[in-house]
Design a protein around this motif. Structure first.
Motif, mmCIF file in Angstrom:
data_model
loop_
_atom_site.group_PDB
_atom_site.id
_atom_site.type_symbol
_atom_site.label_atom_id
_atom_site.label_comp_id
_atom_site.label_asym_id
_atom_site.label_seq_id
_atom_site.Cartn_x
_atom_site.Cartn_y
_atom_site.Cartn_z
ATOM 1 N N THR A 103 0.812 -1.214 0.000
ATOM 2 C CA THR A 103 0.000 0.000 0.000
ATOM 3 C C THR A 103 0.843 1.261 0.000
ATOM 4 O O THR A 103 0.346 2.339 -0.311
ATOM 5 C CB THR A 103 -0.960 0.020 1.205
ATOM 6 O OG1 THR A 103 -0.203 -0.128 2.408
ATOM 7 C CG2 THR A 103 -1.979 -1.107 1.101
ATOM 8 N N ALA A 104 2.127 1.144 0.365
ATOM 9 C CA ALA A 104 3.020 2.302 0.380
ATOM 10 C C ALA A 104 4.459 1.821 0.425
ATOM 11 O O ALA A 104 4.746 0.714 0.865
ATOM 12 C CB ALA A 104 2.733 3.186 1.589
ATOM 13 N N CYS A 105 5.361 2.682 -0.044
ATOM 14 C CA CYS A 105 6.783 2.411 0.130
ATOM 15 C C CYS A 105 7.538 3.726 0.179
ATOM 16 O O CYS A 105 7.039 4.766 -0.251
ATOM 17 C CB CYS A 105 7.332 1.495 -0.957
ATOM 18 S SG CYS A 105 7.487 2.233 -2.573
ATOM 19 N N CYS A 106 8.726 3.687 0.762
ATOM 20 C CA CYS A 106 9.540 4.884 0.942
ATOM 21 C C CYS A 106 11.000 4.459 0.967
ATOM 22 O O CYS A 106 11.342 3.433 1.554
ATOM 23 C CB CYS A 106 9.145 5.549 2.262
ATOM 24 S SG CYS A 106 10.133 6.968 2.708
ATOM 25 N N THR A 128 -1.259 4.304 3.979
ATOM 26 C CA THR A 128 -1.449 4.703 2.585
ATOM 27 C C THR A 128 -0.248 5.445 2.010
ATOM 28 O O THR A 128 -0.086 5.518 0.796
ATOM 29 C CB THR A 128 -2.694 5.593 2.446
ATOM 30 O OG1 THR A 128 -2.558 6.700 3.329
ATOM 31 C CG2 THR A 128 -3.958 4.817 2.780
ATOM 32 N N THR A 129 0.594 6.009 2.870
ATOM 33 C CA THR A 129 1.762 6.749 2.417
ATOM 34 C C THR A 129 2.758 6.855 3.555
ATOM 35 O O THR A 129 2.401 6.682 4.720
ATOM 36 C CB THR A 129 1.375 8.160 1.906
ATOM 37 O OG1 THR A 129 2.545 8.810 1.378
ATOM 38 C CG2 THR A 129 0.768 8.998 3.006
ATOM 39 N N THR A 140 6.879 8.767 4.670
ATOM 40 C CA THR A 140 8.080 9.522 4.341
ATOM 41 C C THR A 140 9.030 9.429 5.524
ATOM 42 O O THR A 140 8.611 9.159 6.643
ATOM 43 C CB THR A 140 7.754 10.996 3.998
ATOM 44 O OG1 THR A 140 8.912 11.625 3.442
ATOM 45 C CG2 THR A 140 7.298 11.783 5.210
ATOM 46 N N GLU A 149 -5.441 5.539 6.010
ATOM 47 C CA GLU A 149 -6.729 5.740 5.356
ATOM 48 C C GLU A 149 -7.720 6.467 6.254
ATOM 49 O O GLU A 149 -8.667 7.072 5.766
ATOM 50 C CB GLU A 149 -7.300 4.394 4.910
ATOM 51 C CG GLU A 149 -7.636 3.460 6.052
ATOM 52 C CD GLU A 149 -8.072 2.084 5.592
ATOM 53 O OE1 GLU A 149 -8.033 1.802 4.379
ATOM 54 O OE2 GLU A 149 -8.461 1.287 6.461
ATOM 55 N N HIS A 175 -2.970 10.820 1.118
ATOM 56 C CA HIS A 175 -2.443 10.104 -0.046
ATOM 57 C C HIS A 175 -0.972 10.398 -0.296
ATOM 58 O O HIS A 175 -0.282 9.613 -0.953
ATOM 59 C CB HIS A 175 -3.284 10.324 -1.306
ATOM 60 C CG HIS A 175 -3.219 11.680 -1.904
ATOM 61 N ND1 HIS A 175 -2.174 12.109 -2.667
ATOM 62 C CD2 HIS A 175 -4.095 12.702 -1.865
ATOM 63 C CE1 HIS A 175 -2.408 13.345 -3.080
ATOM 64 N NE2 HIS A 175 -3.554 13.726 -2.608
ATOM 65 N N THR A 176 -0.426 11.489 0.251
ATOM 66 C CA THR A 176 0.992 11.788 0.068
ATOM 67 C C THR A 176 1.532 12.503 1.294
ATOM 68 O O THR A 176 0.888 13.428 1.811
ATOM 69 C CB THR A 176 1.214 12.689 -1.175
ATOM 70 O OG1 THR A 176 0.634 12.066 -2.322
ATOM 71 C CG2 THR A 176 2.684 12.932 -1.425
ATOM 72 N N ARG A 221 -4.239 15.356 1.126
ATOM 73 C CA ARG A 221 -5.358 14.478 1.459
ATOM 74 C C ARG A 221 -6.326 14.380 0.284
ATOM 75 O O ARG A 221 -6.355 15.233 -0.581
ATOM 76 C CB ARG A 221 -6.080 15.008 2.697
ATOM 77 C CG ARG A 221 -5.188 15.018 3.936
ATOM 78 C CD ARG A 221 -5.924 15.633 5.128
ATOM 79 N NE ARG A 221 -5.105 15.644 6.310
ATOM 80 C CZ ARG A 221 -5.022 14.641 7.170
ATOM 81 N NH1 ARG A 221 -5.727 13.548 6.984
ATOM 82 N NH2 ARG A 221 -4.247 14.717 8.238
#
Length: 150
Positions: free
Chosen positions: A33-36, A75-76, A78, A91, A117-118, A132
């Protein structure tokens, strides 16, 4: 550095320079669902639902699995400029700060709102920018005890 890592919906792929082989490692039964990527510490973080995994980009190996680090799906994410803190958006709209080495919860920047979302870390300014799905942008000051919207 002789390896390159990339994430697909369910796998982390490791490419070794000078080799014709690619090693694929399934990360979860559920889609990512997310990666960083933490460039300084050579770590790729991946999330599937509320589970967090940490991968070495030098070896391509999983070195830490942290189950259910958030109550809702991630969902995101950093990472801060020092690589010590990982910020996770969910979410449910929550944004939380965690120790990037252990996954231990540090604090919430916010606990509700529209789905995030980011997340972007403002290098050198200690700001976290959240975008959002309700078309809002919020900026949080990292050093505040609780997240302070600016």
């Amino acid at each position: 550095h002789n390896c390159l890592s990339a994430a697909t919906s369910k796998e982390v792929l490791t490419f070794t320079y000078g080799s014709l082989t690619t090693e694929a490692c399934t990360v979860d039964d559920d889609p990512l669902t997310a990666c960083c990527l933490d460039h300084q510490r050579h770590i790729l973080y991946t999330a599937a639902h509320s589970n967090l995994r940490s991968w070495s980009t030098l070896s391509g190996k999983l070195f830490l699995f942290q189950p259910k680090v958030t109550p809702r799906n991630i969902t995101t994410m950093t990472v801060c400029d020092t690589g010590r803190r990982l910020y996770l958006g969910t979410e449910s709209g929550a944004i939380s700060c965690h120790n990037s080495s252990s996954g231990v919860f540090i604090k919430y920047l916010c606990t509700e709102g529209a789905e995030v979302h980011t997340l972007v870390y403002g290098t050198g300014r200690n700001l976290i920018i959240a975008l959002r799905w309700d078309n809002t942008i919020q900026v949080y000051y990292e050093a505040a005890l609780e997240g302070t919207v600016m």
